[in-house]
Design a protein around this motif. Structure first.
Motif, PDB file in Angstrom:
ATOM      1  N   UNK A 258       0.819  -1.209   0.000  1.00 30.70           N
ATOM      2  CA  UNK A 258       0.000   0.000   0.000  1.00 30.70           C
ATOM      3  C   UNK A 258       0.855   1.263   0.000  1.00 30.70           C
ATOM      4  N   UNK A 259       2.150   1.126  -0.033  1.00 30.04           N
ATOM      5  CA  UNK A 259       3.020   2.290   0.010  1.00 30.04           C
ATOM      6  C   UNK A 259       3.445   2.579   1.421  1.00 30.04           C
ATOM      7  N   UNK A 260       4.538   3.309   1.570  1.00 25.85           N
ATOM      8  CA  UNK A 260       5.031   3.633   2.886  1.00 25.85           C
ATOM      9  C   UNK A 260       5.828   2.483   3.442  1.00 25.85           C
ATOM     10  N   UNK A 261       6.052   2.543   4.757  1.00 27.92           N
ATOM     11  CA  UNK A 261       6.838   1.495   5.388  1.00 27.92           C
ATOM     12  C   UNK A 261       8.304   1.670   5.059  1.00 27.92           C
ATOM     13  N   UNK A 262       9.068   0.599   5.207  1.00 32.50           N
ATOM     14  CA  UNK A 262      10.510   0.646   4.947  1.00 32.50           C
ATOM     15  C   UNK A 262      11.227  -0.205   5.964  1.00 32.50           C
ATOM     16  N   UNK A 263      12.505   0.032   6.028  1.00 34.66           N
ATOM     17  CA  UNK A 263      13.324  -0.769   6.918  1.00 34.66           C
ATOM     18  C   UNK A 263      12.911  -0.531   8.366  1.00 34.66           C
ATOM     19  N   UNK A 264      12.718  -1.610   9.108  1.00 35.90           N
ATOM     20  CA  UNK A 264      12.215  -1.536  10.482  1.00 35.90           C
ATOM     21  C   UNK A 264      13.390  -1.517  11.443  1.00 35.90           C
ATOM     22  N   UNK A 265      13.362  -0.540  12.342  1.00 36.65           N
ATOM     23  CA  UNK A 265      14.413  -0.427  13.350  1.00 36.65           C
ATOM     24  C   UNK A 265      14.130  -1.323  14.553  1.00 36.65           C
ATOM     25  N   UNK A 266      12.843  -1.412  14.955  1.00 37.99           N
ATOM     26  CA  UNK A 266      12.523  -2.198  16.158  1.00 37.99           C
ATOM     27  C   UNK A 266      11.052  -2.591  16.127  1.00 37.99           C
ATOM     28  N   UNK A 267      10.745  -3.766  16.692  1.00 42.13           N
ATOM     29  CA  UNK A 267       9.370  -4.242  16.849  1.00 42.13           C
ATOM     30  C   UNK A 267       9.164  -4.604  18.321  1.00 42.13           C
ATOM     31  N   UNK A 268       8.231  -3.915  18.960  1.00 43.71           N
ATOM     32  CA  UNK A 268       7.876  -4.215  20.354  1.00 43.71           C
ATOM     33  C   UNK A 268       6.505  -4.880  20.350  1.00 43.71           C
ATOM     34  N   UNK A 269       6.462  -6.162  20.739  1.00 38.89           N
ATOM     35  CA  UNK A 269       5.227  -6.957  20.631  1.00 38.89           C
ATOM     36  C   UNK A 269       4.794  -7.430  22.016  1.00 38.89           C
ATOM     37  N   UNK A 270       3.481  -7.285  22.323  1.00 42.15           N
ATOM     38  CA  UNK A 270       2.887  -7.752  23.584  1.00 42.15           C
ATOM     39  C   UNK A 270       1.817  -8.776  23.234  1.00 42.15           C
ATOM     40  N   UNK A 271       2.093 -10.033  23.570  1.00 42.25           N
ATOM     41  CA  UNK A 271       1.181 -11.115  23.207  1.00 42.25           C
ATOM     42  C   UNK A 271      -0.134 -11.022  23.966  1.00 42.25           C
ATOM     43  N   UNK A 272      -0.104 -10.617  25.232  1.00 43.59           N
ATOM     44  CA  UNK A 272      -1.325 -10.582  26.044  1.00 43.59           C
ATOM     45  C   UNK A 272      -2.317  -9.526  25.540  1.00 43.59           C
ATOM     46  N   UNK A 273      -1.833  -8.362  25.196  1.00 39.66           N
ATOM     47  CA  UNK A 273      -2.731  -7.300  24.705  1.00 39.66           C
ATOM     48  C   UNK A 273      -2.909  -7.338  23.201  1.00 39.66           C
ATOM     49  N   UNK A 274      -2.142  -8.207  22.536  1.00 37.99           N
ATOM     50  CA  UNK A 274      -2.220  -8.359  21.066  1.00 37.99           C
ATOM     51  C   UNK A 274      -1.936  -7.029  20.369  1.00 37.99           C
ATOM     52  N   UNK A 275      -0.942  -6.315  20.890  1.00 36.05           N
ATOM     53  CA  UNK A 275      -0.539  -5.032  20.314  1.00 36.05           C
ATOM     54  C   UNK A 275       0.950  -5.046  20.031  1.00 36.05           C
ATOM     55  N   UNK A 276       1.371  -4.090  19.190  1.00 33.55           N
ATOM     56  CA  UNK A 276       2.788  -3.966  18.847  1.00 33.55           C
ATOM     57  C   UNK A 276       3.081  -2.523  18.468  1.00 33.55           C
ATOM     58  N   UNK A 277       4.331  -2.139  18.617  1.00 34.11           N
ATOM     59  CA  UNK A 277       4.818  -0.832  18.189  1.00 34.11           C
ATOM     60  C   UNK A 277       5.914  -1.069  17.155  1.00 34.11           C
TER      61      UNK A 277
END
Length: 382
Positions: A258-277
């Protein structure tokens, strides 16, 4: 005895003859009996007098007994009434004590609640020196965009919003609030103290009073929208390790169809809340996701829809408390009850105080309450 000797006279034998009456009773005995009879008569008279006195005493005692019985009956009735009164009084006292105990318990709960709130406030103040206060949900007013020249490399967006809480005021029965366009009109009417209002060919003497508003708050809300990071929600629950999920998220946002995005510096994932940064390496990469609310996520041959929204940092600045007396608004008290409806009376009050001849002026707002009560909200500029 010698019967042959001559007889001797009687007095010679030591005896004398005493004359007696025909009954054989001597005079001395008769006199003695008379004296004795006289004494008995006197005793009988004394006995009769004593008997008469005793009868009188008996009658008097019976009368006293009757009176005592009557007094006893009255006393018993009084005691019964007093007992009933004591029972009623005791019941009333017990009811009052019960109500007082309930009020006391309620006050104790309020005191404990206030103590907890005070302790919490003290703990917050002692920890970071800031005051925390719950503010009702309300719309914020956009103020301006901040110029962050020193932060251009992140391409963050900085917005400032102004927030001012409204202060409620309780308007009671037969009271009215009038807000004038000119502050001098309100102050002139307040100095008058009392005012005669013409209401439907009737006059009513009302009291004009200022009123103190409770405390309100205002502050600025500084919102920074990150140009490098986005928040992701509704990540699907899959039976894979967390490291694999982070890798799949990184791969999915590395190159976006869809456009945008790019190389990812960091992924912070929380399995319990099913969220990520997701934090990108290139500044401004997150700006392309601002209008994208649902983002496709391909994993294990399936496509899921992730909720995507900007990562923001919110801070509060210029927090201020304000309170005081409304300078343009007056409070009318003592308005008499009338048969007209509330709206008609309000219109008559407004017409009366709009006339300069009545020391009035142009009115911005008016609120009249004839029954019950109502809450009126004020802002700082009132």
């Amino acid at each position: 005895m010698d019967l042959t000797s001559a007889p001797l006279p009687l007095y010679d034998n030591g005896f004398s003859m005493i004359d007696t009456d025909h009954c054989g009773t001597s005079k001395d005995e008769i006199e003695g009996l008379k004296e004795e009879l006289k004494k008995w008569k006197e005793r009988i008279e004394r006995a009769e007098k004593a008997n008469t006195h005793l009868l009188c005493c008996k009658l008097s005692a019976e009368e006293e007994c009757i009176k005592a019985e009557e007094e006893l009956v009255k006393l018993k009735d009084f005691q019964e009434e007093q007992h009933k009164g004591n029972i009623k009084s005791r019941s009333n006292r017990e009811a009052e004590v019960f109500l007082l105990s309930q009020e006391n318990a309620e006050l104790k709960r309020e005191i404990e609640k206030l103590k907890e709130e005070l302790a919490e406030c003290n703990a917050v103040l002692s920890r970071d020196g800031r005051i925390k206060k719950k503010v009702a949900e309300k719309k914020v007013k956009f103020s301006h965009m901040e110029d962050m020249k020193d932060d251009y490399q992140d391409m963050n967006t900085h917005c400032v919003f102004g927030v001012t809480t409204k202060v409620p005021f309780r308007l009671n029965q037969n009271q009215a609030l009038l807000t004038f366009e000119d502050e001098e009109v309100a102050q002139r009417l307040i100095k008058m103290g009392k005012h005669t209002v013409n209401l439907d060919n009737k006059t009513a003497d009302v009291t004009v009073r200022p009123f103190t508003l409770e405390m309100g708050i205002k502050f600025e809300l500084h919102v920074t929208i990150s140009g490098k990071a986005i928040n992701v929600a509704e990540v699907p629950e899959l039976c894979i390790p967390e490291d694999w999920m982070r890798d799949k998220l990184e791969l999915n946002f590395y190159k976006s169809e869809q456009g945008g995005g790019g190389e990812v510096e960091n992924v912070s994932y929380d399995k319990h809340s099913r969220t990520a940064v997701i934090t990108f390496l290139r500044p401004g990469a997150a700006n392309s996701f601002v209008r994208c609310t649902k983002y496709p996520f391909f994993v294990n041959g399936s496509c899921y829809r992730l909720s995507v929204f900007p990562k923001t940092n919110v801070r509060l600045e210029q927090f201020q408390l304000y309170c005081g007396i409304s300078k343009k608004t007056i409070l009318l008290k003592g308005i008499q009850e009338m048969e007209d409806d509330e709206e008609s009376i309000q219109d008559m009050i407004e017409i009366h105080f709009q006339k300069p001849s009545n020391s009035g002026g142009e009115i911005e707002r008016i609120k009249y309450v004839s029954k019950g009560g109502a809450w009126v909200c004020f802002e700082e500029d009132t």
